[in-house]
Design an enzyme around this catalytic site. Structure first.
Site, PDB file in Angstrom:
ATOM      1  N   GLU A 189       0.554  38.128 -19.820  1.00 42.74           N
ATOM      2  CA  GLU A 189       0.690  37.063 -18.810  1.00 42.74           C
ATOM      3  C   GLU A 189       0.580  37.631 -17.398  1.00 42.74           C
ATOM      4  O   GLU A 189      -0.026  37.011 -16.514  1.00 42.74           O
ATOM      5  CB  GLU A 189       2.045  36.338 -18.959  1.00 42.74           C
ATOM      6  CG  GLU A 189       2.248  35.597 -20.271  1.00 42.74           C
ATOM      7  CD  GLU A 189       1.342  34.380 -20.476  1.00 42.74           C
ATOM      8  OE1 GLU A 189       0.545  34.064 -19.585  1.00 42.74           O
ATOM      9  OE2 GLU A 189       1.443  33.764 -21.554  1.00 42.74           O
ATOM     10  N   ARG A 193      -2.606  36.426 -15.084  1.00 37.86           N
ATOM     11  CA  ARG A 193      -2.248  35.580 -13.932  1.00 37.86           C
ATOM     12  C   ARG A 193      -2.215  36.385 -12.642  1.00 37.86           C
ATOM     13  O   ARG A 193      -2.825  35.992 -11.641  1.00 37.86           O
ATOM     14  CB  ARG A 193      -0.891  34.921 -14.148  1.00 37.86           C
ATOM     15  CG  ARG A 193      -0.909  33.950 -15.320  1.00 37.86           C
ATOM     16  CD  ARG A 193       0.457  33.323 -15.579  1.00 37.86           C
ATOM     17  NE  ARG A 193       0.505  32.831 -16.951  1.00 37.86           N
ATOM     18  CZ  ARG A 193       0.899  31.619 -17.308  1.00 37.86           C
ATOM     19  NH1 ARG A 193       1.302  30.766 -16.427  1.00 37.86           N
ATOM     20  NH2 ARG A 193       0.911  31.257 -18.576  1.00 37.86           N
ATOM     21  N   ASP A 321      -6.933  33.875 -29.769  1.00 32.62           N
ATOM     22  CA  ASP A 321      -7.982  33.330 -28.884  1.00 32.62           C
ATOM     23  C   ASP A 321      -8.714  34.277 -27.932  1.00 32.62           C
ATOM     24  O   ASP A 321      -9.884  34.622 -28.129  1.00 32.62           O
ATOM     25  CB  ASP A 321      -7.412  32.124 -28.100  1.00 32.62           C
ATOM     26  CG  ASP A 321      -6.046  32.371 -27.442  1.00 32.62           C
ATOM     27  OD1 ASP A 321      -5.599  33.528 -27.399  1.00 32.62           O
ATOM     28  OD2 ASP A 321      -5.434  31.390 -26.975  1.00 32.62           O
ATOM     29  N   GLU A 454      -8.023  24.205 -21.777  1.00 32.66           N
ATOM     30  CA  GLU A 454      -9.123  24.711 -22.612  1.00 32.66           C
ATOM     31  C   GLU A 454     -10.275  23.724 -22.812  1.00 32.66           C
ATOM     32  O   GLU A 454     -11.449  24.115 -22.788  1.00 32.66           O
ATOM     33  CB  GLU A 454      -8.590  25.158 -23.985  1.00 32.66           C
ATOM     34  CG  GLU A 454      -7.747  26.416 -23.940  1.00 32.66           C
ATOM     35  CD  GLU A 454      -6.345  26.213 -23.354  1.00 32.66           C
ATOM     36  OE1 GLU A 454      -5.895  25.048 -23.259  1.00 32.66           O
ATOM     37  OE2 GLU A 454      -5.697  27.216 -22.997  1.00 32.66           O
ATOM     38  N   THR A 538      -9.493  34.881 -18.519  1.00 31.73           N
ATOM     39  CA  THR A 538      -8.978  33.815 -19.387  1.00 31.73           C
ATOM     40  C   THR A 538      -8.046  32.858 -18.644  1.00 31.73           C
ATOM     41  O   THR A 538      -7.694  31.801 -19.163  1.00 31.73           O
ATOM     42  CB  THR A 538      -8.288  34.404 -20.645  1.00 31.73           C
ATOM     43  OG1 THR A 538      -8.112  33.356 -21.596  1.00 31.73           O
ATOM     44  CG2 THR A 538      -6.946  35.035 -20.291  1.00 31.73           C
TER      45      THR A 538
HETATM   46  C1  DMJ Z   1      -3.561  30.356 -20.099  1.00 29.49           C
HETATM   47  O1  DMJ Z   1      -2.552  31.150 -19.614  1.00 29.49           O
HETATM   48  C2  DMJ Z   1      -4.736  31.167 -20.558  1.00 29.49           C
HETATM   49  O2  DMJ Z   1      -5.853  30.365 -20.636  1.00 29.49           O
HETATM   50  C3  DMJ Z   1      -4.489  31.825 -21.886  1.00 29.49           C
HETATM   51  O3  DMJ Z   1      -5.622  32.510 -22.361  1.00 29.49           O
HETATM   52  C4  DMJ Z   1      -4.097  30.798 -22.914  1.00 29.49           C
HETATM   53  N1  DMJ Z   1      -3.047  29.937 -22.475  1.00 29.49           N
HETATM   54  C5  DMJ Z   1      -2.994  29.439 -21.132  1.00 29.49           C
HETATM   55  C6  DMJ Z   1      -3.485  28.045 -20.924  1.00 29.49           C
HETATM   56  O4  DMJ Z   1      -3.319  27.169 -21.931  1.00 29.49           O
END
Ligand code: DMJ
Length: 571
Positions: A189, A193, A321, A454, A538
């Protein structure tokens, strides 16, 4: 007396213009002297400037050679070249912009209004905290007090042209962002982020403070990779550097948490000229590639001591994912060169595995990606797995024509399913996951909606890659459902239940980082953050694609070009 008074007056007469008007020879002589002196001075200046330029080129060359020397000494085979991002704003919209359609322009403004509402609520009630609780109007530090929403929002503010808001956020990053926290942070995270958000802000604005902060936090995360296999522990104390895995995994590392730092850390090595970040994260992929299965599908738990997988679920949803997402995106970030070929090969292998998980519902024939445990398929799909249509569309062009069309078609079918995750509920917002029982198409499992991005992410890619405006229509419908159900006076909230519309009390930082950014870009010309020049991490933070050189390859010093008066957010 007379002589002593007349001598100075004779000298001063040469300064009197009238003297020369009567003497053309002296005037001509004076003109020649003037031309000669001017030429001499100009020539000195030119030489000086040329020398300065030469000196600065030599300095850059020296810096480059020092980095290469460092790499050779370490004998690691990882080649990084420091990339200087200009201190000028980058022009991320190409010149050949088509005029924006009035409907798209209006929709884009509405999305921007939503961002202004979300951001101003955060500024008002939760400034500097990780996340805003819009109903109780306060901030909470769910990520250790790193200003997660603020850092996650930097690039969205920039792209939308919210300059004053961006400046205020930059001031906070400069003066108040402190990573020296006795806090057990999630490596994943924090990377996606914070490191991603800072690097993106750096790439867009060229402001050095963002790179410095990204380096600071990455250095604190780095000891997490010091495991026997190189597969990282997923939690690390930011102040003390001791790392471990969460108890509930039985000591294992999580696949997505361990394989979703490559884009950020490679980008950091490129921008700092220090290969250490890139080495750690690329080593994880090399390690996993040693025993990569024929179907390219890995269970969600990995043993960081042995480097092996543990018996657990295979999924393109939660905890799996973005591992697959980064295999493709590192290949794109690496300019699809020989040095990153193994990423593409692994990704294509995983896509074979993905095909083996694809099923269709009855009676409506919705295509979905099932999960797997051992040899058994589970007819379940997370909304999180709705990033996959976008990923598949993005990767489809790397295949030959027939395969490419097949994968693009699959991406479009999956996007239709994900859109129907939204359309099938009373609120028109998707639940967290869906089950597929024969004869019933799709049924909501966990029924909350936490403002996830997503599906709109995939709609963005599909619209960019096919030009089909249907995807804009679907995105607009989803946006309107957020406006109707999630907008409250104090910001945007999730829903505890998409069937009843009961609200929760949290504005997730990814709503500003991802959901609103992808929606904004869905209604912007494709040249705004061109997919030829940027790759999204992501968390939807765009990172500039810069040259990746093979070890030992000689290339003149390169710089990312900046437009003189770069401005792109207002296209
Ligand atoms: C985000 O923090 C990122 O996209 C992560 O890869 C998956 N979950 C959340 C959003 O749903």
């Amino acid at each position: 007396m007379v002589r002593s008074r007349s001598a100075p007056s004779i000298r001063w007469r040469y300064l009197n213009p009238a003297y020369y008007l009567k003497r053309p020879k002296q005037l001509a002589l004076l003109f020649i002297v003037f031309v000669f002196v001017s030429f001499f001075v100009y020539d000195r200046h030119t030489i000086l400037r040329e020398h300065e330029e030469e000196l600065s080129t030599l300095k850059e060359e020296l810096e480059r050679l020092q980095i290469e020397l460092g790499e050779l000494k370490q004998g690691d085979g990882v080649s990084v070249r420091k990339v200087s991002m200009s201190t000028k704003r980058l022009d991320v919209s190409k010149k050949d912009d088509v005029a924006i359609d009035p409907v798209e322009a209006e929709r884009r403004e509405k999305v921007k209004d939503a961002m202004i509402h979300a951001w101003s609520s955060y500024e008002k009630y939760a400034w500097g905290h990780d996340e805003l609780q819009p109903q109780s109007k306060n901030g909470v530090d769910s990520f250790g007090g790193l200003g997660a929403t603020l850092v996650d929002s930097l690039d969205t503010l920039y792209i939308m042209g919210l300059d004053e808001e961006f400046q205020r956020a930059k001031e906070w990053v400069t003066n108040s962002l402190d990573f020296n926290k006795n806090y057990d942070a999630s490596v994943f995270e924090t990377t996606i982020r914070v490191v991603g958000g800072l690097l993106s802000a750096y790439d867009l604005s060229g402001e050095n403070v963002f790179l410095e902060k990204a380096k600071d936090i990455a250095d604190r995360l780095l000891p997490a990779w010091d495991t026997p296999s190189g597969i990282p522990y997923n939690i690390i104390n930011l102040a003390h550097g001791n790392a471990h895995n969460p108890g509930w995994t039985g000591g294992d590392s999580i696949l997505a948490d361990s394989g979703t730092e490559q884009l950020e850390f490679i980008a950091l090595s490129q921008r700092t000229g220090n290969p250490k970040y890139q080495q750690k994260v690329e080593n994880v992929i090399l390690e996993l590639n040693k025993t990569f299965p024929a179907d390219g599908l890995l269970p969600i738990y990995l043993n960081p001591h042995r480097g092996t997988t543990s018996h657990s679920t295979i999924t393109f949803g939660a905890m799996g994912d973005s591992f697959y997402e980064y295999l493709l995106k590192v290949w794109i970030q690496g300019n699809k060169t020989a040095e990153v070929k193994h990423y593409r090969e692994m990704w294509e292998t995983s896509m074979k595995g993905l095909l083996s998980l694809v099923r269709k519902t009855a009676p409506s024939s919705f295509t979905y990606i099932s999960e797997k445990i051992g040899n058994s398929l589970i007819d379940k799909m997370d909304e999180l797995a709705c990033f996959a249509p976008g990923m598949i569309a993005l990767g489809s062009s790397g295949y030959g024509p027939a395969e490419s069309a097949k994968f693009l078609n699959l991406a479009e079918e999956l996007a239709w399913t994900c859109y129907n995750f939204y359309q099938s509920t009373p609120t028109k917002l998707a639940g967290e996951n869906y089950f597929f029982h024969s004869g019933q198409d799709m049924t909501v499992g966990t029924s909350w909606n936490i403002l996830r991005p997503e599906t709109v992410e995939s709609l963005f890619y599909l619209w960019r890659l096919t030009g089909n405006k249907t995807y804009q229509e679907w995105g607009w419908n989803i946006f309107q459902a957020f406006e109707k159900n999630s907008r409250v006076e104090g910001g945007y909230v999730g829903l505890k239940d998409v069937n009843t519309g009961v609200k929760d009390n949290m504005m997730q930082s990814f709503f500003l980082a991802e959901t609103l950014k992808y929606l904004y870009l869905l209604f912007s010309p494709p040249s705004v953050i061109s997919l030829d020049e940027w790759v999204f991490n992501t968390e939807a933070h765009p990172l500039k694609i810069v040259p990746r050189l093979a070890p030992g390859q000689q290339k003149p010093n390169f710089r990312v070009r900046a437009r003189k008066e770069g401005r792109f957010g207002g296209v």
